[in-house]
Design a protein around this motif. Structure first.
Motif, PDB file in Angstrom:
ATOM      1  N   GLU A 170      -3.560   9.541  17.066  1.00 16.76           N
ATOM      2  CA  GLU A 170      -4.448   8.590  16.518  1.00 16.76           C
ATOM      3  C   GLU A 170      -3.392   8.454  15.481  1.00 16.76           C
ATOM      4  N   ALA A 171      -1.712   9.036  14.489  1.00 18.64           N
ATOM      5  CA  ALA A 171      -0.856   9.425  14.159  1.00 18.64           C
ATOM      6  C   ALA A 171       0.262   8.626  14.617  1.00 18.64           C
ATOM      7  N   SER A 172       1.352   7.572  14.146  1.00 17.93           N
ATOM      8  CA  SER A 172       2.522   6.816  14.692  1.00 17.93           C
ATOM      9  C   SER A 172       3.426   7.315  14.505  1.00 17.93           C
ATOM     10  N   GLY A 173       4.791   8.233  14.869  1.00 17.37           N
ATOM     11  CA  GLY A 173       5.832   8.137  15.445  1.00 17.37           C
ATOM     12  C   GLY A 173       6.314   7.209  13.728  1.00 17.37           C
ATOM     13  N   ALA A 174       7.849   7.808  12.865  1.00 14.60           N
ATOM     14  CA  ALA A 174       8.418   6.596  11.989  1.00 14.60           C
ATOM     15  C   ALA A 174       8.988   5.416  11.719  1.00 14.60           C
ATOM     16  N   ILE A 175       8.291   4.000  11.638  1.00 18.85           N
ATOM     17  CA  ILE A 175       9.031   2.629  12.128  1.00 18.85           C
ATOM     18  C   ILE A 175       9.816   2.764  10.680  1.00 18.85           C
ATOM     19  N   HIS A 176      10.576   2.615  11.129  1.00 20.27           N
ATOM     20  CA  HIS A 176      12.150   2.482   9.976  1.00 20.27           C
ATOM     21  C   HIS A 176      12.325   1.077   9.204  1.00 20.27           C
ATOM     22  N   ALA A 177      12.366   1.376   7.351  1.00 17.16           N
ATOM     23  CA  ALA A 177      12.389   0.142   7.664  1.00 17.16           C
ATOM     24  C   ALA A 177      13.506  -0.544   6.475  1.00 17.16           C
ATOM     25  N   GLU A 178      14.541  -1.303   6.417  1.00 20.95           N
ATOM     26  CA  GLU A 178      14.975  -1.295   5.552  1.00 20.95           C
ATOM     27  C   GLU A 178      14.955  -3.128   4.767  1.00 20.95           C
ATOM     28  N   PHE A 179      14.931  -3.031   3.377  1.00 17.43           N
ATOM     29  CA  PHE A 179      15.392  -3.842   2.858  1.00 17.43           C
ATOM     30  C   PHE A 179      16.398  -4.653   2.368  1.00 17.43           C
ATOM     31  N   GLU A 214      15.936   1.513   1.625  1.00 17.86           N
ATOM     32  CA  GLU A 214      14.946   2.545   3.370  1.00 17.86           C
ATOM     33  C   GLU A 214      14.050   2.880   2.867  1.00 17.86           C
ATOM     34  N   PHE A 215      13.261   3.022   4.179  1.00 16.49           N
ATOM     35  CA  PHE A 215      11.876   4.199   4.303  1.00 16.49           C
ATOM     36  C   PHE A 215      11.433   4.470   5.581  1.00 16.49           C
ATOM     37  N   ASP A 216      10.772   4.863   5.295  1.00 12.35           N
ATOM     38  CA  ASP A 216      10.134   6.049   6.870  1.00 12.35           C
ATOM     39  C   ASP A 216       8.432   5.114   6.231  1.00 12.35           C
ATOM     40  N   MET A 217       7.347   4.202   7.189  1.00 11.64           N
ATOM     41  CA  MET A 217       6.249   4.118   7.196  1.00 11.64           C
ATOM     42  C   MET A 217       5.361   4.511   8.649  1.00 11.64           C
ATOM     43  N   TYR A 218       4.209   4.934   8.399  1.00 13.42           N
ATOM     44  CA  TYR A 218       3.566   5.236   9.364  1.00 13.42           C
ATOM     45  C   TYR A 218       2.304   4.664   9.493  1.00 13.42           C
ATOM     46  N   TYR A 246       1.102   5.570   5.262  1.00 11.74           N
ATOM     47  CA  TYR A 246       2.044   6.690   4.982  1.00 11.74           C
ATOM     48  C   TYR A 246       3.666   6.009   4.621  1.00 11.74           C
ATOM     49  N   ILE A 247       4.154   6.639   3.451  1.00 13.98           N
ATOM     50  CA  ILE A 247       4.972   6.261   3.155  1.00 13.98           C
ATOM     51  C   ILE A 247       6.031   7.204   3.001  1.00 13.98           C
ATOM     52  N   ASN A 270       3.994  17.332   7.392  1.00 14.60           N
ATOM     53  CA  ASN A 270       5.117  16.563   6.107  1.00 14.60           C
ATOM     54  C   ASN A 270       3.868  15.620   4.777  1.00 14.60           C
ATOM     55  N   LYS A 271       4.332  16.063   4.251  1.00 15.71           N
ATOM     56  CA  LYS A 271       3.804  15.184   2.628  1.00 15.71           C
ATOM     57  C   LYS A 271       4.665  13.970   2.328  1.00 15.71           C
ATOM     58  N   MET A 272       3.361  13.128   2.160  1.00 17.63           N
ATOM     59  CA  MET A 272       4.142  11.346   2.272  1.00 17.63           C
ATOM     60  C   MET A 272       3.075  11.172   0.945  1.00 17.63           C
ATOM     61  N   LEU A 273       3.626   9.913   0.732  1.00 13.81           N
ATOM     62  CA  LEU A 273       2.386   9.010   0.235  1.00 13.81           C
ATOM     63  C   LEU A 273       1.858   8.157   0.492  1.00 13.81           C
ATOM     64  N   LYS A 274       0.167   8.408   0.600  1.00 14.09           N
ATOM     65  CA  LYS A 274      -0.621   8.291   1.484  1.00 14.09           C
ATOM     66  C   LYS A 274      -1.426   6.964   0.744  1.00 14.09           C
ATOM     67  N   PHE A 275      -1.911   5.892   1.757  1.00 11.41           N
ATOM     68  CA  PHE A 275      -3.281   4.379   1.339  1.00 11.41           C
ATOM     69  C   PHE A 275      -3.676   4.640   1.646  1.00 11.41           C
ATOM     70  N   ALA A 276      -5.368   5.596   1.214  1.00  9.45           N
ATOM     71  CA  ALA A 276      -6.061   5.600   2.915  1.00  9.45           C
ATOM     72  C   ALA A 276      -7.422   4.781   2.030  1.00  9.45           C
ATOM     73  N   ASP A 277      -6.710   3.309   3.289  1.00 11.68           N
ATOM     74  CA  ASP A 277      -8.262   2.230   3.168  1.00 11.68           C
ATOM     75  C   ASP A 277      -9.930   2.355   2.727  1.00 11.68           C
ATOM     76  N   ASP A 278      -9.776   1.963   2.460  1.00 12.25           N
ATOM     77  CA  ASP A 278     -11.174   2.014   1.904  1.00 12.25           C
ATOM     78  C   ASP A 278     -12.384   1.065   3.259  1.00 12.25           C
ATOM     79  N   ASN A 279     -11.615   0.533   3.815  1.00  7.90           N
ATOM     80  CA  ASN A 279     -12.438  -0.744   4.731  1.00  7.90           C
ATOM     81  C   ASN A 279     -12.780  -1.944   4.585  1.00  7.90           C
ATOM     82  N   THR A 280     -13.317  -1.990   3.251  1.00  8.66           N
ATOM     83  CA  THR A 280     -14.463  -3.092   2.176  1.00  8.66           C
ATOM     84  C   THR A 280     -13.309  -4.241   3.135  1.00  8.66           C
ATOM     85  N   VAL A 281     -12.650  -4.484   3.633  1.00  9.81           N
ATOM     86  CA  VAL A 281     -11.823  -5.634   2.875  1.00  9.81           C
ATOM     87  C   VAL A 281     -11.706  -6.146   5.287  1.00  9.81           C
ATOM     88  N   PRO A 282     -12.129  -7.017   5.490  1.00  7.08           N
ATOM     89  CA  PRO A 282     -11.947  -7.155   7.490  1.00  7.08           C
ATOM     90  C   PRO A 282     -10.781  -6.439   7.591  1.00  7.08           C
TER      91      PRO A 282
END
Length: 378
Positions: A184-193, A131-135, A227-228, A91-103
């Protein structure tokens, strides 16, 4: 009939039947014991799957667009990385690829979402709930589970969000949490702001030029990407708010750029006209150098012109405003008549400022002043 033989045969049959029954029961009991052993085996774990969007106005990232999102790295604990649209579990999502330079300890992954780009100023002012889903997807085998096994899984997943409202105050949204300890990957964490204080003005308004909010993930337990998906904005009546088409934004941008081009051309024409007039006056003054009365009249006329034209500081201020305005236009994306009118009104304001000032005219006036001084010294 020999009844003795019959009875003896019947008894033998009964004994045989009884023996057979006992044997079958024993086999059945043995089978039951075996079944119990099978039932106590560990149940196979089922990998998580992504949630499909159900609202027609959901931002699903299927079109590949993410120009309204950005990585926030303002604070020292902010994770660093890059955004893209990528597939997670098909499924296509917005991905934040962490470069892991921060501890990991204390690290926060932050994504900023520009709502004005998505909904326009009018749409952003209507938002009361998001509302959105986060993984999360682990990128290293670094999570130690309670049973001591080290696995490639994200572990606990949680975070929250916030925004600056029309009252220029920071507003915290509700937290969210979930987890994945086996895959390795989680299911959806549903958030509501929610804008719980919208009635007191703690929300966005049409006057805001850059309504945006932050999605933050903290407590990162293992190296992993965020992922969002399925972002939906709702108004006070719980109706989802439609996204402004990018094509409409481009149309307005083209109109704006065309208008700015006209303004710049008009300014250049005025510059040339003023320059020609001043050069003519300088020549007239030089020709009239022998006539003191005419020289004084021309000098007075030049001094009056210099008072009427804006000085260089005001010109620089106007130029800075023009630059700021042009930068803003590049982000304009609303196709509503109100938003378009607002842009055109600002163009007119910029034109008025630009028309008042002229650097080359000022330079020509200063040159003319020097010529006056030369004439006076003769």
């Amino acid at each position: 009939m020999n009844y003795k033989n019959f009875i003896a045969g019947a008894m033998a049959f009964a004994l045989a039947a009884c023996a057979a029954g006992c044997s079958d029961k024993k086999k059945s009991d043995d089978k039951s014991d075996s079944s119990a052993t099978v039932e106590t085996t560990t149940e196979e774990l089922v990998p998580p799957t992504p949630v499909e969007a159900t609202d027609p106005n959901a931002i699903t990232f299927d079109d590949g667009r993410f120009d309204f999102a950005s990585v926030k790295t303002d604070d020292k604990d902010c994770a660093k990385g890059e955004l893209s649209v990528a597939e997670l579990m098909g499924n296509k999502m917005l991905k934040f690829a962490d470069d892991n330079t921060v501890p990991l300890e204390g690290k926060v992954q932050k994504i900023g979402i520009n709502v004005t780009k998505l909904l326009g100023s009018a749409g952003a002012a209507k938002v009361r709930r998001i509302e959105f889903d986060m993984y999360a997807e682990a990128t290293a085998e670094g999570l130690k589970r309670d049973d001591g096994e080290v696995v490639k899984a994200p572990g606990w997943i949680g975070g929250g969000g916030g925004t600056v409202t029309a009252q220029e105050k920071w507003y915290d949204f509700q937290d969210f949490s979930g987890g994945e300890y086996n895959f390795e990957a989680s299911g959806a964490i549903h958030a509501e702001f929610k804008f719980l204080l919208a009635d007191s003005g703690q929300c966005w308004t049409e006057e805001m030029e850059d309504a945006n909010f932050l999605i933050m993930r903290w407590g990162v337990a293992n190296e992993s990407d965020m992922y969002i998906d399925n972002i939906v904005f709702y108004d006070e009546d719980d109706n989802s708010i439609p996204i402004v088409p990018a094509s409409a934004a481009e149309d307005i941008k083209e109109k704006v750029e065309e208008k700015i081009g006209d303004i710049k051309e008009d300014i250049e024409n005025k510059k040339e006209k003023l320059k020609a007039e001043y050069e003519k006056k300088v020549k007239e003054m030089e020709a009239a150098a022998t006539d003191p009365k005419l020289r004084e009249e021309l000098k007075s006329e030049y001094e009056k012109l210099m008072e009427e034209v804006q000085n260089s500081e005001e010109y620089e201020k106007a130029a800075a405003e023009m630059e700021k305005f042009e930068a803003k236009l590049k982000q304009a994306i609303s196709d509503t008549s109100d938003a378009e009118q607002k842009i055109l009104d600002e163009i007119e304001k910029a034109k008025e400022q630009a028309d008042k000032v002229n650097a080359e005219a000022q330079a020509a006036i200063e040159e003319a002043s020097m010529q006056i001084e030369k004439v006076k010294d003769r």
